[in-house]
Design a protein around this motif. Structure first.
Motif, PDB file in Angstrom:
ATOM      1  N   ILE A  99      66.050  14.241  97.521  1.00 15.24           N
ATOM      2  CA  ILE A  99      66.493  13.197  98.441  1.00 15.24           C
ATOM      3  C   ILE A  99      67.994  12.920  98.321  1.00 15.24           C
ATOM      4  N   GLY A 100      68.658  13.552  97.378  1.00 13.74           N
ATOM      5  CA  GLY A 100      70.109  13.463  97.289  1.00 13.74           C
ATOM      6  C   GLY A 100      70.655  12.252  96.567  1.00 13.74           C
ATOM      7  N   VAL A 101      70.017  11.831  95.503  1.00  8.23           N
ATOM      8  CA  VAL A 101      70.524  10.712  94.709  1.00  8.23           C
ATOM      9  C   VAL A 101      71.755  11.201  93.942  1.00  8.23           C
ATOM     10  N   PRO A 102      72.884  10.505  94.075  1.00  5.72           N
ATOM     11  CA  PRO A 102      74.089  10.964  93.381  1.00  5.72           C
ATOM     12  C   PRO A 102      73.935  10.909  91.866  1.00  5.72           C
ATOM     13  N   GLY A 103      74.407  11.955  91.205  1.00  2.00           N
ATOM     14  CA  GLY A 103      74.346  12.028  89.755  1.00  2.00           C
ATOM     15  C   GLY A 103      73.064  12.609  89.203  1.00  2.00           C
ATOM     16  N   VAL A 104      72.117  12.951  90.058  1.00  2.00           N
ATOM     17  CA  VAL A 104      70.848  13.512  89.606  1.00  2.00           C
ATOM     18  C   VAL A 104      70.820  14.990  89.957  1.00  2.00           C
ATOM     19  N   GLY A 105      70.607  15.833  88.959  1.00  2.00           N
ATOM     20  CA  GLY A 105      70.496  17.266  89.179  1.00  2.00           C
ATOM     21  C   GLY A 105      71.810  17.985  89.370  1.00  2.00           C
ATOM     22  N   GLU A 106      72.913  17.315  89.106  1.00  2.00           N
ATOM     23  CA  GLU A 106      74.223  17.938  89.277  1.00  2.00           C
ATOM     24  C   GLU A 106      74.729  18.435  87.926  1.00  2.00           C
ATOM     25  N   GLY A 107      74.878  19.725  87.796  1.00  2.00           N
ATOM     26  CA  GLY A 107      75.446  20.292  86.578  1.00  2.00           C
ATOM     27  C   GLY A 107      74.632  19.936  85.356  1.00  2.00           C
ATOM     28  N   GLY A 108      75.302  19.919  84.207  1.00  2.00           N
ATOM     29  CA  GLY A 108      74.616  19.565  82.969  1.00  2.00           C
ATOM     30  C   GLY A 108      73.612  20.622  82.555  1.00  2.00           C
ATOM     31  N   ALA A 109      72.694  20.209  81.713  1.00  2.00           N
ATOM     32  CA  ALA A 109      71.672  21.115  81.198  1.00  2.00           C
ATOM     33  C   ALA A 109      70.619  21.377  82.271  1.00  2.00           C
ATOM     34  N   PRO A 110      70.044  22.583  82.276  1.00  2.00           N
ATOM     35  CA  PRO A 110      68.974  22.863  83.235  1.00  2.00           C
ATOM     36  C   PRO A 110      67.762  21.959  82.977  1.00  2.00           C
ATOM     37  N   VAL A 111      67.133  21.542  84.056  1.00  2.00           N
ATOM     38  CA  VAL A 111      66.006  20.611  83.959  1.00  2.00           C
ATOM     39  C   VAL A 111      64.884  21.201  83.120  1.00  2.00           C
ATOM     40  N   GLU A 112      64.604  22.477  83.306  1.00  2.00           N
ATOM     41  CA  GLU A 112      63.481  23.056  82.571  1.00  2.00           C
ATOM     42  C   GLU A 112      63.730  23.082  81.065  1.00  2.00           C
ATOM     43  N   GLY A 113      64.968  23.244  80.650  1.00  2.00           N
ATOM     44  CA  GLY A 113      65.277  23.211  79.217  1.00  2.00           C
ATOM     45  C   GLY A 113      65.098  21.832  78.624  1.00  2.00           C
ATOM     46  N   VAL A 114      65.571  20.817  79.330  1.00  2.00           N
ATOM     47  CA  VAL A 114      65.432  19.438  78.850  1.00  2.00           C
ATOM     48  C   VAL A 114      63.965  19.018  78.883  1.00  2.00           C
ATOM     49  N   ALA A 115      63.269  19.357  79.952  1.00  2.00           N
ATOM     50  CA  ALA A 115      61.851  18.995  80.062  1.00  2.00           C
ATOM     51  C   ALA A 115      61.023  19.696  78.989  1.00  2.00           C
ATOM     52  N   THR A 116      61.340  20.940  78.696  1.00  2.00           N
ATOM     53  CA  THR A 116      60.623  21.661  77.642  1.00  2.00           C
ATOM     54  C   THR A 116      60.873  21.017  76.288  1.00  2.00           C
ATOM     55  N   SER A 117      62.095  20.614  76.028  1.00  2.00           N
ATOM     56  CA  SER A 117      62.405  19.931  74.765  1.00  2.00           C
ATOM     57  C   SER A 117      61.658  18.607  74.670  1.00  2.00           C
ATOM     58  N   PHE A 118      61.657  17.831  75.749  1.00  2.00           N
ATOM     59  CA  PHE A 118      60.904  16.578  75.766  1.00  2.00           C
ATOM     60  C   PHE A 118      59.420  16.840  75.497  1.00  2.00           C
TER      61      PHE A 118
END
Length: 151
Positions: A99-118
């Motif tokens: 939906i285009g929320v600013p600051g979400v999903g931009e750069g940084g660590a890949p989601v799957e890596g962070v989610a796997t760690s969690f």
């Protein structure tokens, strides 16, 4: 149903579903509040969520799984509690990106890596909590004050 079956597979399905879905709702609301506080630049709310989110994501699955095991919700439900924070986090990031929320999903660590760690941290905490809850339930049954009746 014997005590072992109740501890492994679960006797209280309704309570187990409530435990997992309720924990997912608490995590989702907390993460959404943290995101809104960060976007609205509210320092007090952001400071509070910076302290609450790690407790919920990393420390809460163990005691919740222990309580679930003691209440005979079963191993699958108790271990699912450990994976809930990772799934909710990944879902909110995907929703925010879509939906285009600013600051979400931009750069940084890949989601799957962070989610796997969690998921790994939460699952290990939930496993330890489940083992503690099973041990407590068996000890209480041994003393004779446990839930040994069939429901």
């Amino acid at each position: 149903m014997t005590t072992t079956e109740a501890l492994l597979l679960g006797r209280r399905r309704g309570l187990a579903v409530t435990m997992v879905v309720g924990f997912a709702a608490v995590i989702a609301v907390s993460l959404a509040v943290a995101l809104v506080a960060e976007l609205a630049d509210l320092p007090t709310a952001a400071a509070l969520t910076d302290r609450v989110i790690p407790v919920l994501v990393f420390y809460a699955p163990g005691p919740i799984a222990a309580a679930g095991a003691y209440a005979r919700c079963g191993g699958p439900a108790c271990l699912a509690v450990g994976v809930v924070p990772a799934l909710v986090f990944a879902g909110l990031v995907l929703l925010g990106t879509t939906i285009g929320v600013p600051g979400v999903g931009e750069g940084g660590a890949p989601v799957e890596g962070v989610a796997t760690s969690f998921a790994l941290v939460g699952l290990s905490g939930a496993f330890v909590g489940y083992c503690a809850g099973v041990t407590a339930a068996l000890l209480v049954d041994l003393v004779g004050r446990g839930q040994v009746t069939d429901d």
